[in-house]
Design a protein around this motif. Structure first.
Motif, PDB file in Angstrom:
ATOM      1  N   GLN A 148       0.826  -1.204   0.000  1.00 15.66           N
ATOM      2  CA  GLN A 148       0.000   0.000   0.000  1.00 15.66           C
ATOM      3  C   GLN A 148       0.864   1.259   0.000  1.00 15.66           C
ATOM      4  O   GLN A 148       0.527   2.254  -0.659  1.00 15.66           O
ATOM      5  N   ALA A 192       0.638   3.996  -2.997  1.00 15.28           N
ATOM      6  CA  ALA A 192       0.346   5.412  -2.746  1.00 15.28           C
ATOM      7  C   ALA A 192       1.424   6.305  -3.341  1.00 15.28           C
ATOM      8  O   ALA A 192       1.125   7.375  -3.904  1.00 15.28           O
ATOM      9  N   GLN A 232       0.795   6.480  -6.923  1.00 11.42           N
ATOM     10  CA  GLN A 232      -0.413   7.259  -7.188  1.00 11.42           C
ATOM     11  C   GLN A 232      -0.115   8.754  -7.151  1.00 11.42           C
ATOM     12  O   GLN A 232      -0.612   9.516  -7.983  1.00 11.42           O
ATOM     13  N   GLU A 245      -2.655  10.927  -9.201  1.00  8.77           N
ATOM     14  CA  GLU A 245      -3.926  10.370  -8.734  1.00  8.77           C
ATOM     15  C   GLU A 245      -4.059  10.658  -7.236  1.00  8.77           C
ATOM     16  O   GLU A 245      -3.985   9.758  -6.382  1.00  8.77           O
ATOM     17  N   ASP A 266      -6.550  11.785  -5.219  1.00  9.61           N
ATOM     18  CA  ASP A 266      -7.678  11.264  -4.440  1.00  9.61           C
ATOM     19  C   ASP A 266      -7.430   9.816  -4.022  1.00  9.61           C
ATOM     20  O   ASP A 266      -7.670   9.421  -2.880  1.00  9.61           O
ATOM     21  N   ALA A 267      -6.947   9.030  -4.985  1.00  7.49           N
ATOM     22  CA  ALA A 267      -6.665   7.622  -4.693  1.00  7.49           C
ATOM     23  C   ALA A 267      -5.546   7.502  -3.666  1.00  7.49           C
ATOM     24  O   ALA A 267      -5.603   6.664  -2.755  1.00  7.49           O
ATOM     25  N   ALA A 268      -4.525   8.363  -3.800  1.00  8.37           N
ATOM     26  CA  ALA A 268      -3.406   8.318  -2.855  1.00  8.37           C
ATOM     27  C   ALA A 268      -3.868   8.674  -1.443  1.00  8.37           C
ATOM     28  O   ALA A 268      -3.446   8.046  -0.461  1.00  8.37           O
ATOM     29  N   GLU A 275      -6.855   8.257  -0.177  1.00 11.10           N
ATOM     30  CA  GLU A 275      -7.628   7.137   0.360  1.00 11.10           C
ATOM     31  C   GLU A 275      -6.697   6.029   0.862  1.00 11.10           C
ATOM     32  O   GLU A 275      -6.888   5.478   1.950  1.00 11.10           O
ATOM     33  N   THR A 276      -5.682   5.719   0.066  1.00 11.77           N
ATOM     34  CA  THR A 276      -4.737   4.666   0.456  1.00 11.77           C
ATOM     35  C   THR A 276      -3.983   5.053   1.719  1.00 11.77           C
ATOM     36  O   THR A 276      -3.859   4.265   2.668  1.00 11.77           O
ATOM     37  N   ASP A 304      -3.902  17.670  -4.243  1.00 14.13           N
ATOM     38  CA  ASP A 304      -5.354  17.713  -4.368  1.00 14.13           C
ATOM     39  C   ASP A 304      -5.906  19.108  -4.062  1.00 14.13           C
ATOM     40  O   ASP A 304      -7.101  19.265  -3.824  1.00 14.13           O
TER      41      ASP A 304
END
Length: 680
Positions: free
Chosen positions: A534, A538, A541, A546, A548-550, A552-553, A579
């Motif tokens: 993970q 991240a 990401q 990316e 938003d994805a990072a 979340e992770t 972000d």
């Protein structure tokens, strides 16, 4: 297809039961018909793989006619199939007392002794079995030899059984288990597949296949195999234990708890189930409950690595530092390459005042180029305790830097000559050969190491460790494409976290980022709780934009590892800044800097966050500090160059941006070149 009861390796005792029934007639009891019916149900359930139901029906038969030796013998056989040796022996004794011919039960007694850990008695008893039951007896003897560490003899014995009876499903599953113990994973997979093809109701084979798939493909892929075994027998204890452990690693803790409760329902004193519940309690911070559950195991698992690790943790948490040290020392003695155990033991030794002992324990980790900052800080503190402040300063400096070197083989203390002698003492032992070639790599003898690694692959083509060693040797000489291919072959057999990390690193370094990303994504799809995977996901990401994805992770990781991980907080800062959430990014960056103010990565994050909020003067000071700590880091210079540009310091900006562009690995080349062009 299952063999007839009389000759089937899994069901010899039941065949015995039927043969004796034809000779002895029905039980001389008023409820003889009830006993016969229950025994018939037991035999039918056993045949389709529902061993727990077979046991329950055999129990009913015994209750209906306690003087029927045949019923006790069948009940004993069900206990053996469930892996429960103590009640099996007791039932065999009752069968013998009721007139059951002991000459037909030597292999059953041998199996019961084996399950109780008495391998010598098991071997002795198995040797008494008549030729009619030789297949079963040899299988038990082979398993006893394997338990004693004589794996070659165990394989030879099972090969003899299979030569005489090639369709013996249970001999194949036994061979698979022994091959698994030797590290021949490919051979173990082949044997397990063969066993299941011959008998889909072979629960031992289904469970073994699940364990092998867990290593070969991942946690999620393994679950259906355990579930297949449990569909045949809802309470099959060995499958329940492996199923529960896998569910826990996946993060399905409620399901894990349910599986352990089922295991305890069928075996109330199950040490494995209690241990898994203790692990679950410890993960939830319920240390008193975890300690109570471990006490209920009555020391049955105290010698196992996982129990030693957990037991030491519980002792340490309760202030029992000496007890924790003793457990972790024993664990490191058995698994000298267990980095987690070494780190824990080193910290405990340092806290107890044994700084030299801590240094000895942590040295192999600190020798790695990718040593973590926590370990390096522990080593520095240990040097301080021994008044070696010059060395303490060096390790504190290393701790302040993010790890930049690739993962190297575990630090080897012995010389290549010593390791070579150990390998020559037992040329057929792949483990010793791995140690030898790693010693060669550490000594810089990469050519000789490559020859040794290639020989190791020829010696043990089914062992993933051989391919990992070959890949490590290629990586040590920067032949990353060839290293990636070696790691791929290892991953085809066992796709675990160390193999994944090696493969991803080699693919990335050889310019195959998309392939590396695919490997990482595949691993995460099967092992969603892997912290290392993970973290890497991240990081990539963020690099790909990316954010938003990072976030979340990384937020998921923070919930698991806490708020004291400077590297994690730094990555969160950059993710939120990317972000367009500068306020949150600044808060994380400040927290990371507070933890590691000499780390150039945290300093960079804090400075860049300040820059995003318009505090250019403070940002410049922090970035200047970061560049002074790590002047070779192109991204730090690029950040500082942008800040200088906004501050109107064109000359200083040109210097920093030109230095960044001078690094061929610098990725933001187009943007940097465009800014440099505007500066004239």
């Amino acid at each position: 297809m299952r063999k007839p009861f009389l000759i089937g390796a899994a069901s010899i005792a039941i065949g015995m039961a039927i043969a004796l029934a034809s000779l002895s007639g029905t039980p001389a009891r008023a409820d003889a018909n009830g006993a016969k019916l229950s025994l018939a149900k037991s035999l039918a359930a056993f045949e389709i793989g529902n061993i727990s139901a077979a046991r329950n029906n055999a129990l009913d038969a015994v209750k209906a006619d306690n003087g029927w030796g045949l019923a006790h013998a069948v009940l004993a056989r069900t206990y053996l199939a469930l892996g429960d040796g103590v009640p099996a022996e007791a039932e065999l004794d009752r069968a013998r007392a009721a007139g059951f011919d002991v000459a037909r039960a030597h292999q059953l007694y041998a199996h019961a002794f084996l399950l109780q850990g008495d391998t010598k008695r098991a071997l002795s008893e198995a040797a008494k079995a008549p030729p009619k039951f030789a297949g079963y007896a040899v299988r038990v003897g082979a398993r006893a030899l394997a338990a004693d560490g004589d794996l070659p003899a165990a394989q030879k014995a099972l090969a003899a059984v299979l030569a005489a009876s090639p369709d013996n499903s249970f001999a194949w599953s036994d061979l698979g288990r022994v091959r698994y113990q030797t590290g021949d994973i490919a051979g173990a997979i082949q044997a397990a597949v063969k066993a299941i093809a011959l008998d889909p109701a072979n629960l031992e084979a289904l469970t073994l296949r699940g364990e092998l798939v867990r290593g070969q493909y991942g946690l999620i892929a393994a679950l259906p195999w355990f579930e297949a075994a449990l569909k045949k027998d809802y309470y099959y204890h060995p499958a329940l234990i492996e199923y529960a452990a896998t569910l826990g690693d996946v993060g399905r803790y409620a399901d894990m708890l349910g599986a352990t409760r089922r295991a305890l329902a069928t075996r109330p004193d199950s040490a494995q189930a209690l241990y898994l519940q203790a692990v679950l309690a410890a993960r939830a911070g319920q240390y008193d409950l975890s300690r109570t559950l471990m006490q209920r195991t009555n020391g049955a698992l105290d010698s196992l690595p996982g129990a030693l690790l957990l037991g030491g943790t519980l002792d340490y948490q309760a202030g029992g530092y000496e007890q924790a040290i003793a457990k972790w020392r024993e664990l490191v003695g058995r698994q000298p390459m267990n980095i987690t155990a070494r780190r824990l033991l080193g910290a405990a030794l340092l806290r107890s005042g044994d700084a030299p002992g801590a240094l000895d324990m942590l040295r192999p980790i600190a020798l790695r180029g990718d040593a973590d900052s926590y370990t390096l800080t522990l080593v520095a503190r240990a040097f301080e305790r021994t008044n070696q402040r010059d060395w303490a300063g060096k390790f504190l400096d290393r701790a302040a830097f993010p790890a930049r070197d690739k993962s190297a083989p575990f630090g080897i203390d012995d010389s290549a000559a010593v390791l070579g002698n150990l390998a020559n003492e037992d040329p057929a032992d792949p483990t010793r050969r791995v140690g030898y070639l790693r010693g060669l790599v550490d000594a810089g003898n990469t050519g000789e190491a490559l020859v040794a690694a290639q020989a190791l692959v020829r010696l043990a083509p089914g062992a993933p460790a051989a391919y990992l060693a070959l890949g490590d040797t290629f990586a040590a000489t920067a032949r990353y494409a060839e290293a990636a291919e070696a790691y791929r072959r290892a991953a085809d057999i066992r796709f675990d976290e160390p193999t994944m990390l090696r493969a991803v690193d080699a693919l990335d370094r050889s310019g195959q980022r998309p392939a590396a990303a695919n490997v990482l994504a595949l691993f995460l799809s099967q092992n969603p709780q892997s912290i290392a995977a993970q973290r890497l996901a991240a990081h990539w990401q963020i690099a790909a934009g990316e954010f938003d994805a990072a976030i979340e992770t990384l937020e998921g990781l923070r919930g698991r590892v806490g708020n004291r991980d400077a590297a994690l907080l730094t990555e969160l800062a950059f993710a939120y800044l990317g972000d367009n959430d500068a306020a949150t990014g600044l808060a994380y960056a400040k927290a990371a800097y507070r933890i590691a103010p000499l780390n150039p990565a945290t300093t960079d994050a804090y400075g860049w966050a300040l820059y995003q909020t318009g505090a250019n003067g403070q940002a410049a000071q922090l970035l200047e500090k970061a560049v002074s700590i790590a002047p070779e880091h192109a991204m730090l210079r690029w950040h500082l160059g942008q800040i200088y540009t906004d501050l109107g310091r064109a000359s200083d900006a040109r210097t920093q941006i030109a230095a960044a562009l001078g690094d061929p690995t610098f990725e933001d080349r187009d943007a940097a070149a465009a800014v440099l062009k505007t500066l004239g």
